[in-house]
Motif scaffolding. Structure first.
Motif, PDB file in Angstrom:
ATOM      1  N   GLU A 258       1.001  -1.410  -0.032  1.00 18.80           N
ATOM      2  CA  GLU A 258      -0.200   0.111  -0.041  1.00 18.80           C
ATOM      3  C   GLU A 258       0.822   1.284  -0.053  1.00 18.80           C
ATOM      4  O   GLU A 258       0.376   2.360  -0.611  1.00 18.80           O
ATOM      5  N   LEU A 259       2.008   1.206   0.534  1.00 20.38           N
ATOM      6  CA  LEU A 259       2.762   2.225   0.873  1.00 20.38           C
ATOM      7  C   LEU A 259       3.591   2.769  -0.550  1.00 20.38           C
ATOM      8  O   LEU A 259       3.775   3.802  -0.993  1.00 20.38           O
ATOM      9  N   THR A 260       4.017   1.398  -1.142  1.00 22.39           N
ATOM     10  CA  THR A 260       4.554   1.762  -2.548  1.00 22.39           C
ATOM     11  C   THR A 260       3.620   2.233  -3.476  1.00 22.39           C
ATOM     12  O   THR A 260       3.816   3.167  -4.352  1.00 22.39           O
ATOM     13  N   LYS A 261       2.213   1.893  -3.325  1.00 24.54           N
ATOM     14  CA  LYS A 261       1.075   2.216  -4.320  1.00 24.54           C
ATOM     15  C   LYS A 261       0.995   4.029  -4.115  1.00 24.54           C
ATOM     16  O   LYS A 261       0.941   4.791  -5.004  1.00 24.54           O
ATOM     17  N   LYS A 262       0.901   4.363  -2.686  1.00 24.52           N
ATOM     18  CA  LYS A 262       0.766   5.759  -2.553  1.00 24.52           C
ATOM     19  C   LYS A 262       1.845   6.649  -2.689  1.00 24.52           C
ATOM     20  O   LYS A 262       1.739   7.677  -3.108  1.00 24.52           O
ATOM     21  N   ASN A 263       3.255   5.880  -2.593  1.00 22.75           N
ATOM     22  CA  ASN A 263       4.293   6.706  -2.833  1.00 22.75           C
ATOM     23  C   ASN A 263       4.410   7.226  -4.336  1.00 22.75           C
ATOM     24  O   ASN A 263       5.250   8.029  -4.771  1.00 22.75           O
ATOM     25  N   ARG A 264       3.668   6.459  -5.244  1.00 22.17           N
ATOM     26  CA  ARG A 264       3.538   7.085  -6.669  1.00 22.17           C
ATOM     27  C   ARG A 264       2.748   8.333  -6.992  1.00 22.17           C
ATOM     28  O   ARG A 264       2.747   8.836  -7.871  1.00 22.17           O
ATOM     29  N   ASN A 265       1.912   8.693  -5.996  1.00 23.31           N
ATOM     30  CA  ASN A 265       1.306   9.890  -5.983  1.00 23.31           C
ATOM     31  C   ASN A 265       2.202  10.868  -5.894  1.00 23.31           C
ATOM     32  O   ASN A 265       3.137  10.887  -5.237  1.00 23.31           O
ATOM     33  N   ILE A 266       1.991  11.994  -6.991  1.00 24.77           N
ATOM     34  CA  ILE A 266       2.822  13.056  -6.858  1.00 24.77           C
ATOM     35  C   ILE A 266       2.885  13.994  -5.789  1.00 24.77           C
ATOM     36  O   ILE A 266       1.863  14.443  -5.184  1.00 24.77           O
ATOM     37  N   ASP A 267       4.124  14.714  -5.453  1.00 31.64           N
ATOM     38  CA  ASP A 267       4.261  15.714  -4.427  1.00 31.64           C
ATOM     39  C   ASP A 267       4.067  17.429  -5.200  1.00 31.64           C
ATOM     40  O   ASP A 267       4.713  17.349  -6.095  1.00 31.64           O
ATOM     41  N   ILE A 268       3.882  18.193  -4.377  1.00 29.13           N
ATOM     42  CA  ILE A 268       3.601  19.687  -4.967  1.00 29.13           C
ATOM     43  C   ILE A 268       4.355  20.499  -4.151  1.00 29.13           C
ATOM     44  O   ILE A 268       4.393  20.260  -2.647  1.00 29.13           O
ATOM     45  N   ASN A 269       5.080  21.283  -4.653  1.00 30.11           N
ATOM     46  CA  ASN A 269       6.143  21.923  -3.924  1.00 30.11           C
ATOM     47  C   ASN A 269       5.822  23.561  -4.048  1.00 30.11           C
ATOM     48  O   ASN A 269       6.226  24.292  -4.883  1.00 30.11           O
ATOM     49  N   PRO A 270       4.789  24.108  -3.372  1.00 29.29           N
ATOM     50  CA  PRO A 270       4.636  25.705  -3.258  1.00 29.29           C
ATOM     51  C   PRO A 270       5.690  26.572  -2.583  1.00 29.29           C
ATOM     52  O   PRO A 270       6.281  25.903  -1.841  1.00 29.29           O
ATOM     53  N   SER A 271       5.608  27.883  -3.125  1.00 28.08           N
ATOM     54  CA  SER A 271       6.830  28.628  -2.614  1.00 28.08           C
ATOM     55  C   SER A 271       5.918  30.168  -2.510  1.00 28.08           C
ATOM     56  O   SER A 271       5.434  30.335  -3.529  1.00 28.08           O
ATOM     57  N   VAL A 272       6.318  30.907  -1.614  1.00 30.19           N
ATOM     58  CA  VAL A 272       6.119  32.437  -1.428  1.00 30.19           C
ATOM     59  C   VAL A 272       7.253  33.151  -1.517  1.00 30.19           C
ATOM     60  O   VAL A 272       8.177  32.800  -0.782  1.00 30.19           O
ATOM     61  N   TRP A 273       7.330  34.426  -1.863  1.00 30.97           N
ATOM     62  CA  TRP A 273       8.435  35.412  -1.559  1.00 30.97           C
ATOM     63  C   TRP A 273       8.002  36.786  -1.109  1.00 30.97           C
ATOM     64  O   TRP A 273       6.949  37.026  -1.672  1.00 30.97           O
ATOM     65  N   TYR A 274       8.929  37.375  -0.557  1.00 30.75           N
ATOM     66  CA  TYR A 274       8.430  38.882  -0.208  1.00 30.75           C
ATOM     67  C   TYR A 274       9.708  39.753  -0.274  1.00 30.75           C
ATOM     68  O   TYR A 274      10.638  39.367   0.300  1.00 30.75           O
ATOM     69  N   SER A 275       9.689  40.643  -1.096  1.00 36.16           N
ATOM     70  CA  SER A 275      10.993  41.637  -1.105  1.00 36.16           C
ATOM     71  C   SER A 275      10.674  42.968  -0.882  1.00 36.16           C
ATOM     72  O   SER A 275       9.584  43.728  -1.117  1.00 36.16           O
ATOM     73  N   MET A 276      11.811  43.650  -0.222  1.00 35.51           N
ATOM     74  CA  MET A 276      11.390  45.022   0.236  1.00 35.51           C
ATOM     75  C   MET A 276      12.990  45.838  -0.336  1.00 35.51           C
ATOM     76  O   MET A 276      14.041  45.329  -0.137  1.00 35.51           O
ATOM     77  N   THR A 277      12.370  46.728  -1.040  1.00 38.12           N
ATOM     78  CA  THR A 277      13.697  47.801  -1.653  1.00 38.12           C
ATOM     79  C   THR A 277      13.402  49.028  -1.018  1.00 38.12           C
ATOM     80  O   THR A 277      12.674  49.604  -0.934  1.00 38.12           O
ATOM     81  N   PRO A 278      14.665  49.310  -0.479  1.00 43.59           N
ATOM     82  CA  PRO A 278      14.728  50.918   0.379  1.00 43.59           C
ATOM     83  C   PRO A 278      14.698  51.880  -0.523  1.00 43.59           C
ATOM     84  O   PRO A 278      15.037  51.969  -1.716  1.00 43.59           O
ATOM     85  N   PRO A 279      14.548  53.194  -0.201  1.00 40.53           N
ATOM     86  CA  PRO A 279      14.582  54.357  -1.296  1.00 40.53           C
ATOM     87  C   PRO A 279      15.870  54.761  -1.461  1.00 40.53           C
ATOM     88  O   PRO A 279      16.667  54.391  -0.861  1.00 40.53           O
ATOM     89  N   TYR A 280      15.957  55.207  -2.870  1.00 39.86           N
ATOM     90  CA  TYR A 280      17.509  55.471  -3.378  1.00 39.86           C
ATOM     91  C   TYR A 280      17.199  56.665  -4.304  1.00 39.86           C
ATOM     92  O   TYR A 280      16.071  56.837  -4.833  1.00 39.86           O
ATOM     93  N   VAL A 281      18.349  57.128  -4.778  1.00 39.56           N
ATOM     94  CA  VAL A 281      18.409  58.165  -5.832  1.00 39.56           C
ATOM     95  C   VAL A 281      19.194  57.848  -6.875  1.00 39.56           C
ATOM     96  O   VAL A 281      20.314  57.254  -6.609  1.00 39.56           O
ATOM     97  N   SER A 282      18.823  57.802  -7.994  1.00 44.24           N
ATOM     98  CA  SER A 282      19.376  57.718  -9.314  1.00 44.24           C
ATOM     99  C   SER A 282      19.177  58.373 -10.495  1.00 44.24           C
ATOM    100  O   SER A 282      17.941  58.723 -10.732  1.00 44.24           O
ATOM    101  N   SER A 283      20.419  59.094 -10.845  1.00 37.72           N
ATOM    102  CA  SER A 283      20.134  59.990 -11.943  1.00 37.72           C
ATOM    103  C   SER A 283      19.251  61.325 -11.423  1.00 37.72           C
ATOM    104  O   SER A 283      18.324  61.852 -12.318  1.00 37.72           O
ATOM    105  N   SER A 284      19.503  61.499 -10.130  1.00 39.76           N
ATOM    106  CA  SER A 284      18.949  62.894  -9.721  1.00 39.76           C
ATOM    107  C   SER A 284      17.417  62.673  -9.474  1.00 39.76           C
ATOM    108  O   SER A 284      16.425  63.677  -9.189  1.00 39.76           O
ATOM    109  N   THR A 285      16.933  61.249  -9.678  1.00 40.64           N
ATOM    110  CA  THR A 285      15.669  61.090  -9.463  1.00 40.64           C
ATOM    111  C   THR A 285      15.583  60.334  -8.032  1.00 40.64           C
ATOM    112  O   THR A 285      16.040  59.312  -7.745  1.00 40.64           O
TER     113      THR A 285
END
Length: 408
Positions: A258-285
């Motif tokens: 039974e374990l062998t049969k169930k191990n044939r079921n596929i796994d799903i790999n989700p991921s989430v990400w979060y990014s923060m960019t600080p203030p900056y000046v570029s070309s006087s902007t």
């Protein structure tokens, strides 16, 4: 009156000879040059075998390991992973006024197991505990039975040695030193047999060879019994440890399939990400602080499921165990029948030798060289009959699924 007095004297002599042999076996100690004996009863020996035998201890460790695996096997296989990244940094900027903001990015990923995997893994771990527990019981019973036979083999030659010791003392009492010397030579051979079988007893406890175990027991406590063959076979099919162990092995094979049969079921790999960019000046902007987030899902393409070799192999393993179980049950019926016949013969021989020795002591008359030899030979036959009866009884009990040996 003279006839009556002769009868009284003959009865007294017979009683003396019987008591003399019985006392000799319980009070005279085995003494072999350069050998130290440690007396041990059958109950204590079997108990120590169960506690100290290496095979039994190793199987206990295997059982402990399978028990320890139960907890982890019941947990979800999430495989969480946290990642932090900073940057990017450039060794050389694309142009002079270019500014890298150096963002901070956090990501979390994990696994969602295929349907039924955790339950099947948990059930398989539980079945492994049952299998190891049953195999431990089966192994321990087999080792204890082998130890019991080793005890009886050693006891046989101890009793024969003591029988010769009594005959030697009687020979010296009547002044027949030639007979005493002949008996001592034969006794020496039995002394070597004691050492040989006592060494085997020690292997069940991993004892050093310089200290030998000396079995202590009264075979008269192993009483003849009456059995019903069909009841023995039925009890064997229900209670034999090896049958129970193989049954648990089939359950484990089923869970693995039974374990062998169930191990044939596929796994799903989700991921989430979060990014923060600080203030900056570029070309006087002037750029303000920004945030961003997102998610992703990885779904494998199960090309390996085109083949089912693993399922076929696990299924064949279960079928093999079931075939072994059917074969074992058939062989058990034959073993019990053979042991039943063997015990019947051993029981009849014991009764015959008891009667023969009783007649021998009753008709022995005056103590002389011929009487001593006759009594010694008769007692030797009786000792062999007692040992063979005990071994046949123990074997019949074992093969019929009764592992409670009589204490003696």
């Amino acid at each position: 009156m003279k006839h009556k007095m002769k009868s009284i004297l003959a009865f007294s002599l017979s009683l003396y000879l019987i008591c003399g042999h019985a006392v000799a076996q319980t009070t005279v100690k085995v003494s072999i040059p350069d050998v130290k004996f440690d007396p041990i009863t059958f109950t204590d020996f079997i108990k120590q075998v169960g506690e100290n035998n290496a095979l039994i201890r190793a199987k206990k460790f295997a059982l402990d390991s399978s028990v320890a695996q139960q907890g982890p096997a019941g947990l979800s296989n999430v495989n969480p992973s946290f990642t932090y990244s900073r940057g990017a940094y450039y060794g050389q900027v694309p142009y002079t006024p270019y500014v890298s903001p150096g963002s901070n990015t956090y990501s979390l990923s994990g696994t969602l197991e295929g349907w039924g995997k955790r339950t099947a893994r948990k059930d398989f771990a539980a079945s492994e505990v049952g299998r190891n527990s049953a195999e431990l019981d089966s192994l321990a019973s087999a080792v204890r039975a082998d130890a019991a036979f080793s005890f009886l083999d050693t006891l046989r030659f101890k009793l024969l040695w003591l029988s010769f010791q009594k005959a030697i003392a009687d020979s010296q009492k009547i002044g027949d030193q030639g007979l005493a010397n002949d008996l001592k030579e034969n006794q020496s051979n039995f002394g070597n047999d004691i050492r040989y079988f006592a060494l085997n007893m020690g292997t069940f406890l991993a004892r050093p060879t310089n200290d030998l175990l000396e079995p202590v027991g009264d075979l008269d406590n192993v009483k003849p019994k009456t059995f019903n063959l069909q009841e023995l076979i039925s009890n064997a099919h229900s209670n034999r440890k090896d049958i129970i162990a193989l049954t648990e092995s089939i359950k484990a094979s089923s869970a693995f399939l039974e374990l062998t049969k169930k191990n044939r079921n596929i796994d799903i790999n989700p991921s989430v990400w979060y990014s923060m960019t600080p203030p900056y000046v570029s070309s006087s902007t002037q750029y303000g602080a920004t945030t961003a987030f997102g998610f992703s899902v990885s779904v494998p393409i199960p090309v390996q499921l085109v083949y089912d070799a693993d399922v076929v192999q696990a299924g064949n393993q279960k079928l093999t165990q079931e075939a072994y179980l059917n074969d074992l049950k058939a062989r058990v019926a034959a073993e019990v029948s053979q042991a039943f016949l063997q015990y019947g013969f051993a029981k009849k021989r014991l009764e015959s030798e008891q009667e023969n020795f009783g007649q021998l002591t009753k008709n022995s008359g005056k103590l002389n060289s011929k009487t001593i030899i006759s009594l010694r030979d008769g007692e030797g036959e009786l000792i062999d009959a007692k040992i063979n009866h005990a071994k046949a009884l123990f074997f019949l009990l074992r093969v019929s699924g009764n592992y409670d040996f009589p204490n003696f």
